[in-house]
Design an enzyme around this catalytic site. Structure first.
Site, PDB file in Angstrom:
ATOM      1  N   HIS A  51      21.556  50.223  32.964  1.00 39.42           N
ATOM      2  CA  HIS A  51      22.331  49.646  34.073  1.00 39.42           C
ATOM      3  C   HIS A  51      23.417  50.685  34.345  1.00 39.42           C
ATOM      4  O   HIS A  51      24.219  50.992  33.440  1.00 39.42           O
ATOM      5  CB  HIS A  51      22.917  48.293  33.643  1.00 39.42           C
ATOM      6  CG  HIS A  51      23.730  47.589  34.691  1.00 39.42           C
ATOM      7  ND1 HIS A  51      23.500  46.270  35.040  1.00 39.42           N
ATOM      8  CD2 HIS A  51      24.782  48.003  35.456  1.00 39.42           C
ATOM      9  CE1 HIS A  51      24.369  45.899  35.980  1.00 39.42           C
ATOM     10  NE2 HIS A  51      25.163  46.942  36.241  1.00 39.42           N
TER      11      HIS A  51
ATOM     12  N   ASN B 233      25.691  59.323  32.154  1.00 34.32           N
ATOM     13  CA  ASN B 233      24.448  59.774  31.542  1.00 34.32           C
ATOM     14  C   ASN B 233      23.292  59.202  32.359  1.00 34.32           C
ATOM     15  O   ASN B 233      23.296  58.022  32.688  1.00 34.32           O
ATOM     16  CB  ASN B 233      24.360  59.288  30.089  1.00 34.32           C
ATOM     17  CG  ASN B 233      25.459  59.885  29.218  1.00 34.32           C
ATOM     18  OD1 ASN B 233      25.849  61.034  29.406  1.00 34.32           O
ATOM     19  ND2 ASN B 233      25.962  59.109  28.282  1.00 34.32           N
TER      20      ASN B 233
ATOM     21  N   HIS C 120      26.317  53.025  34.659  1.00 35.93           N
ATOM     22  CA  HIS C 120      27.689  52.881  34.171  1.00 35.93           C
ATOM     23  C   HIS C 120      28.394  54.220  34.137  1.00 35.93           C
ATOM     24  O   HIS C 120      27.782  55.252  33.905  1.00 35.93           O
ATOM     25  CB  HIS C 120      27.722  52.230  32.784  1.00 35.93           C
ATOM     26  CG  HIS C 120      26.823  52.892  31.774  1.00 35.93           C
ATOM     27  ND1 HIS C 120      25.464  52.675  31.744  1.00 35.93           N
ATOM     28  CD2 HIS C 120      27.077  53.761  30.776  1.00 35.93           C
ATOM     29  CE1 HIS C 120      24.921  53.382  30.758  1.00 35.93           C
ATOM     30  NE2 HIS C 120      25.886  54.059  30.163  1.00 35.93           N
TER      31      HIS C 120
ATOM     32  N   ASP D 158      34.503  49.994  26.023  1.00 36.98           N
ATOM     33  CA  ASP D 158      33.268  50.303  25.305  1.00 36.98           C
ATOM     34  C   ASP D 158      33.383  49.758  23.876  1.00 36.98           C
ATOM     35  O   ASP D 158      34.429  49.855  23.236  1.00 36.98           O
ATOM     36  CB  ASP D 158      33.038  51.824  25.283  1.00 36.98           C
ATOM     37  CG  ASP D 158      31.619  52.186  24.903  1.00 36.98           C
ATOM     38  OD1 ASP D 158      30.881  52.694  25.763  1.00 36.98           O
ATOM     39  OD2 ASP D 158      31.221  51.955  23.728  1.00 36.98           O
TER      40      ASP D 158
ATOM     41  N   CYS E 249      24.204  43.161  32.528  1.00 37.83           N
ATOM     42  CA  CYS E 249      24.109  41.987  33.409  1.00 37.83           C
ATOM     43  C   CYS E 249      24.597  40.741  32.666  1.00 37.83           C
ATOM     44  O   CYS E 249      25.257  39.881  33.257  1.00 37.83           O
ATOM     45  CB  CYS E 249      22.679  41.801  33.914  1.00 37.83           C
ATOM     46  SG  CYS E 249      22.232  42.917  35.264  1.00 37.83           S
TER      47      CYS E 249
ATOM     48  N   HIS F 188      22.589  45.333  39.735  1.00 38.31           N
ATOM     49  CA  HIS F 188      21.805  46.027  38.712  1.00 38.31           C
ATOM     50  C   HIS F 188      21.098  47.243  39.317  1.00 38.31           C
ATOM     51  O   HIS F 188      20.055  47.106  39.943  1.00 38.31           O
ATOM     52  CB  HIS F 188      20.788  45.088  38.056  1.00 38.31           C
ATOM     53  CG  HIS F 188      19.972  45.762  36.987  1.00 38.31           C
ATOM     54  ND1 HIS F 188      20.386  45.841  35.668  1.00 38.31           N
ATOM     55  CD2 HIS F 188      18.791  46.419  37.048  1.00 38.31           C
ATOM     56  CE1 HIS F 188      19.482  46.506  34.971  1.00 38.31           C
ATOM     57  NE2 HIS F 188      18.499  46.872  35.782  1.00 38.31           N
TER      58      HIS F 188
ATOM     59  N   GLY G 184      20.735  61.243  28.004  1.00 34.39           N
ATOM     60  CA  GLY G 184      21.296  60.440  26.918  1.00 34.39           C
ATOM     61  C   GLY G 184      21.659  59.020  27.317  1.00 34.39           C
ATOM     62  O   GLY G 184      22.458  58.359  26.642  1.00 34.39           O
TER      63      GLY G 184
ATOM     64  N   HIS H 298      31.343  56.228  32.257  1.00 32.64           N
ATOM     65  CA  HIS H 298      32.244  56.283  31.103  1.00 32.64           C
ATOM     66  C   HIS H 298      33.566  56.878  31.589  1.00 32.64           C
ATOM     67  O   HIS H 298      33.583  57.966  32.164  1.00 32.64           O
ATOM     68  CB  HIS H 298      31.690  57.202  30.020  1.00 32.64           C
ATOM     69  CG  HIS H 298      30.408  56.747  29.385  1.00 32.64           C
ATOM     70  ND1 HIS H 298      30.374  56.079  28.178  1.00 32.64           N
ATOM     71  CD2 HIS H 298      29.125  56.872  29.777  1.00 32.64           C
ATOM     72  CE1 HIS H 298      29.108  55.820  27.857  1.00 32.64           C
ATOM     73  NE2 HIS H 298      28.329  56.297  28.814  1.00 32.64           N
TER      74      HIS H 298
ATOM     75  N   CYS I   8      19.054  42.679  30.514  1.00 30.50           N
ATOM     76  CA  CYS I   8      20.035  43.763  30.611  1.00 30.50           C
ATOM     77  C   CYS I   8      21.363  43.317  29.997  1.00 30.50           C
ATOM     78  O   CYS I   8      21.968  42.332  30.427  1.00 30.50           O
ATOM     79  CB  CYS I   8      20.227  44.156  32.073  1.00 30.50           C
ATOM     80  SG  CYS I   8      21.562  45.330  32.323  1.00 30.50           S
TER      81      CYS I   8
HETATM   82  P1  5GP Z   1      24.954  55.347  27.521  1.00 28.99           P
HETATM   83  O1  5GP Z   1      24.570  56.011  26.232  1.00 28.99           O
HETATM   84  O2  5GP Z   1      23.869  54.479  28.070  1.00 28.99           O
HETATM   85  O3  5GP Z   1      25.514  56.305  28.542  1.00 28.99           O
HETATM   86  O4  5GP Z   1      26.192  54.429  27.182  1.00 28.99           O
HETATM   87  C1  5GP Z   1      26.075  53.097  26.800  1.00 28.99           C
HETATM   88  C2  5GP Z   1      27.431  52.687  26.275  1.00 28.99           C
HETATM   89  O5  5GP Z   1      27.478  51.287  26.229  1.00 28.99           O
HETATM   90  C3  5GP Z   1      27.711  53.195  24.860  1.00 28.99           C
HETATM   91  O6  5GP Z   1      28.916  53.948  24.863  1.00 28.99           O
HETATM   92  C4  5GP Z   1      27.814  51.910  24.028  1.00 28.99           C
HETATM   93  O7  5GP Z   1      28.804  51.996  23.027  1.00 28.99           O
HETATM   94  C5  5GP Z   1      28.156  50.866  25.079  1.00 28.99           C
HETATM   95  N1  5GP Z   1      27.676  49.531  24.772  1.00 28.99           N
HETATM   96  C6  5GP Z   1      26.408  49.180  24.411  1.00 28.99           C
HETATM   97  N2  5GP Z   1      26.303  47.847  24.235  1.00 28.99           N
HETATM   98  C7  5GP Z   1      27.542  47.351  24.513  1.00 28.99           C
HETATM   99  C8  5GP Z   1      28.079  46.018  24.495  1.00 28.99           C
HETATM  100  O8  5GP Z   1      27.407  45.020  24.213  1.00 28.99           O
HETATM  101  N3  5GP Z   1      29.402  45.876  24.823  1.00 28.99           N
HETATM  102  C9  5GP Z   1      30.178  46.946  25.156  1.00 28.99           C
HETATM  103  N4  5GP Z   1      31.449  46.699  25.464  1.00 28.99           N
HETATM  104  N5  5GP Z   1      29.718  48.210  25.175  1.00 28.99           N
HETATM  105  C10 5GP Z   1      28.411  48.409  24.851  1.00 28.99           C
HETATM  106 ZN    ZN Z   2      21.920  45.073  34.553  1.00 24.66          ZN
END
Ligand code: 5GP
Ligand code: ZN
Length: 115
Positions: free
Chosen positions: A99, A88, A101, A31, A8, A47, A94, A103, A5
């Protein structure tokens, strides 16, 4: 902690991140691909795969995340102007990183409302 992950790994410090807030249970970082001038991800250190996977025992942690979001908004000076929080969940929602999160988007008048 989950082996493969990415979040993680960020929590463990194995993958670098630009940290905004951290306590024993919660981490917030910028992000990597911001969708707004301010785009912060707020995550539980535990997690949890997605919102759909949250358990009864996670209720306090999730409300704590909202408290942290408000603290960040206050500390970074955008609490008055406003912000948007998006979670999401799953394929149709989407979600790309498995994990949980939150936004946190701010810093401009955000575009089209989907809901
Ligand atoms: P999701 O689409 O799962 O709701 O959002 C995942 C978010 O994680 C995306 O906005 C993407 O830009 C961000 N993200 C993915 N990998 C990384 C990373 O390694 N570091 C950071 N800081 N953000 C990440
Ligand atoms: Zn995780």
């Amino acid at each position: 902690m989950e082996e493969n992950c990415i979040f993680c790994k960020i929590i463990k410090g194995e993958v670098p991140s630009s940290k905004v807030y951290e306590d024993e249970e919660i981490l917030a970082f910028n992000d990597i691909d911001p969708a707004a001038p301010i785009h912060i991800l707020v995550i539980p250190k535990k997690h949890i795969k997605s919102l759909a996977e949250m358990q009864e025992e996670d209720t306090r942690l999730i409300s704590q995340i909202y408290k942290v979001i408000n603290k960040i908004a206050e500390d970074q000076g955008f609490k008055e102007k406003g912000y948007r929080v998006i979670v999401n969940c799953g394929k149709d929602g989407g979600q790309e990183v498995g994990h949980l999160h939150f936004h946190l988007l701010a810093g401009t008048q955000l575009g089209e409302k989907i809901v």
